[in-house]
Every structure is written in structure tokens, then in C-alpha cells.
Design a protein around this motif. Sequence first.
Motif, PDB file in Angstrom:
ATOM      1  N   ASN A   1      -1.084   6.731   0.015  1.00  0.00           N
ATOM      2  CA  ASN A   1      -1.691   5.573   0.667  1.00  0.00           C
ATOM      3  C   ASN A   1      -0.867   5.196   1.895  1.00  0.00           C
ATOM      4  OD1 ASN A   1      -2.725   3.014   1.397  1.00  0.00           O
ATOM      5  ND2 ASN A   1      -3.255   2.554  -0.736  1.00  0.00           N
TER       6      ASN A   1
ATOM      7  N   GLU B   1      -1.145  -0.803  -7.647  1.00  0.00           N
ATOM      8  CA  GLU B   1      -2.340  -0.196  -7.071  1.00  0.00           C
ATOM      9  C   GLU B   1      -2.402   1.273  -7.446  1.00  0.00           C
ATOM     10  OE1 GLU B   1      -4.410   0.206  -2.631  1.00  0.00           O
ATOM     11  OE2 GLU B   1      -2.229  -0.022  -2.818  1.00  0.00           O
TER      12      GLU B   1
ATOM     13  N   ASP C   1      -6.486   5.579  -6.384  1.00  0.00           N
ATOM     14  CA  ASP C   1      -7.879   5.459  -5.946  1.00  0.00           C
ATOM     15  C   ASP C   1      -8.153   4.105  -5.311  1.00  0.00           C
ATOM     16  OD1 ASP C   1      -7.657   3.854  -8.147  1.00  0.00           O
ATOM     17  OD2 ASP C   1      -9.428   4.644  -9.194  1.00  0.00           O
ATOM     18  N   GLY C   2      -7.115   3.288  -5.117  1.00  0.00           N
ATOM     19  CA  GLY C   2      -7.282   1.993  -4.481  1.00  0.00           C
ATOM     20  C   GLY C   2      -7.553   0.849  -5.435  1.00  0.00           C
ATOM     21  N   THR C   3      -7.679   1.132  -6.716  1.00  0.00           N
ATOM     22  CA  THR C   3      -7.917   0.076  -7.698  1.00  0.00           C
ATOM     23  C   THR C   3      -6.669  -0.782  -7.864  1.00  0.00           C
ATOM     24  OG1 THR C   3      -9.503   1.448  -8.895  1.00  0.00           O
ATOM     25  CG2 THR C   3      -8.565  -0.426 -10.085  1.00  0.00           C
TER      26      THR C   3
ATOM     27  N   CYS D   1      -9.645  -4.499 -10.300  1.00  0.00           N
ATOM     28  CA  CYS D   1     -10.806  -4.554  -9.405  1.00  0.00           C
ATOM     29  C   CYS D   1     -10.707  -3.396  -8.433  1.00  0.00           C
ATOM     30  CB  CYS D   1     -10.870  -5.888  -8.656  1.00  0.00           C
ATOM     31  SG  CYS D   1      -9.602  -6.095  -7.401  1.00  0.00           S
ATOM     32  N   GLY D   2     -11.873  -3.016  -7.885  1.00  0.00           N
ATOM     33  CA  GLY D   2     -11.910  -1.916  -6.937  1.00  0.00           C
ATOM     34  C   GLY D   2     -12.026  -2.421  -5.525  1.00  0.00           C
ATOM     35  N   THR D   3     -13.212  -2.235  -4.933  1.00  0.00           N
ATOM     36  CA  THR D   3     -13.396  -2.613  -3.524  1.00  0.00           C
ATOM     37  C   THR D   3     -13.742  -4.080  -3.338  1.00  0.00           C
ATOM     38  OG1 THR D   3     -15.726  -1.961  -3.670  1.00  0.00           O
ATOM     39  CG2 THR D   3     -14.143  -0.297  -2.910  1.00  0.00           C
ATOM     40  N   ASN D   4     -14.005  -4.812  -4.425  1.00  0.00           N
ATOM     41  CA  ASN D   4     -14.453  -6.196  -4.310  1.00  0.00           C
ATOM     42  C   ASN D   4     -13.379  -7.198  -4.720  1.00  0.00           C
ATOM     43  OD1 ASN D   4     -14.484  -5.524  -7.008  1.00  0.00           O
ATOM     44  ND2 ASN D   4     -16.275  -6.783  -7.483  1.00  0.00           N
ATOM     45  N   CYS D   5     -12.122  -6.867  -4.442  1.00  0.00           N
ATOM     46  CA  CYS D   5     -11.046  -7.751  -4.888  1.00  0.00           C
ATOM     47  C   CYS D   5     -11.081  -9.124  -4.212  1.00  0.00           C
ATOM     48  CB  CYS D   5      -9.670  -7.112  -4.614  1.00  0.00           C
ATOM     49  SG  CYS D   5      -9.354  -5.668  -5.654  1.00  0.00           S
TER      50      CYS D   5
ATOM     51  N   ASP E   1       0.808  -1.225   0.000  1.00  0.00           N
ATOM     52  CA  ASP E   1       0.000   0.000   0.000  1.00  0.00           C
ATOM     53  C   ASP E   1       0.838   1.270   0.000  1.00  0.00           C
ATOM     54  OD1 ASP E   1      -2.598  -0.929  -0.150  1.00  0.00           O
ATOM     55  OD2 ASP E   1      -2.928  -0.987   2.012  1.00  0.00           O
TER      56      ASP E   1
END
Length: 214
Positions: A124, A187, A190-192, A208-212, A118
Motif C-alpha cells: 500500500n 488495515e 485489500d484495503g479493509t 469496513c471496506g470502501t464505505n468507512c 497506509d
Amino acid sequence: MRRFPAFFGCTSYTRRSVTALLLFSIFTSQLSFLGTLIPQIAEAAVVTIDATVSTTVTTHIFAGSQTVFTSDQVGYKFYVDSTGVCVYSKTTNGGTSWGTQVTVDAQTDCSGISVWYDKWTSGNYGSYIHIGTMDVGTAGDVDNLWYNRLDTNTDSLLMGTAPTSTTIFSGQVATFAVGTNDFSITEGTDGTIYLAASDASDSYVVKCGTNCGN
């Protein structure tokens, strides 16, 4: 001095010579101390992380990163183990010693691993190491890229030893060969999460975004 100009000239010359000789002698006598003045390069001892890694040399070729240090003392090394599974070892003393390997992908055809931390992403300050693994399918399995995540605060893996496929819903049918094809993970700000791969027929990127973890 008027009667013996040559003598006094010779004396002046001799004094200069003696002075120069003395200075040269002093200089050369100090050369033996230069070794103590020049900084010496300190080389750390070689430490074995794991003596039973994969014997397939090309599994240790990677396009991304395989080592993460979260501080000057705590670090993680990711690699393919001798049984064909992808693992990591951890150090808590700056690399002086390393712990027993921990499995992040239990599939025995794991042929490559790449990670992203991260804090390598600008802005981040998270604690996750995002893990991508590649397998070369055997016994009818398809070639695939997989995702897992390690929380460095607790050393817990998001999906244990069974990572999730990153390509099953992408429409990509990969063709991988050990040592021929590479992949990497990164990464965005935006966290993608992105995984990029080069296979035998084309190159592609999945994200993927928040559902990795799904």
C-alpha cells in the motif's frame, strides 16, 4: 663472550626488559586518546509537544500506534487533550517543534486513540492515516468506537471533527472503562479497515471496506 657468559646473558635480559618497558610506556601514553576514538552517544533534546494533555494517566495507555512519521521530517502524534477530545500535533522538522493540536474527535469523553498508516500495509502506497477513537459514554451516551481518516497530502480529515460510529450497526454493545479496555486499528492488504476491542464482557472485531466514511 666465552669469559663473561653471565654478563652477556644479563645484558640480553636487560634489553628485553627495557624494550618491554618502552612499549608499555608508549601504550599507556595513548590511553588518554581513547575517549576521542570511542563513538559517543548523541542524545536529542527533550521537546514538549503539548503541555496541556489529559491528566487522566490511563488515557495515554494504548494497544496500537499513536505516532506516524511519513518522512524523516514530517510526523504526527495522536493523543487525548486536556479537554477530553482526541487530537493530533504535527512536526515538519523532525520533531524539533510541533504545531498546535488539531481535533479529530470533538467528543469530550474521548478516552483513547489508535492509528494505522497506509504505508504500514504491505503493497500500500497511500497517504491516509486511519484513526480509531474510543469513548466511555457519559450523560447517557453509550460506549463506542469511532473512525476518522487523515489525508497526509492535504491534512484534511474525512469527517472533520465528527467521526463515524463503527459499532452502531454491528450488534455490539460495548462496555468500556478508561485504562481497563484497549482497542487497535489496522488495515488489510485489500484495503479493509479493522478495529478490534476488548470490553468488559467480550472481545470483538468490526470491519469496513470502501464505505468507512458512511
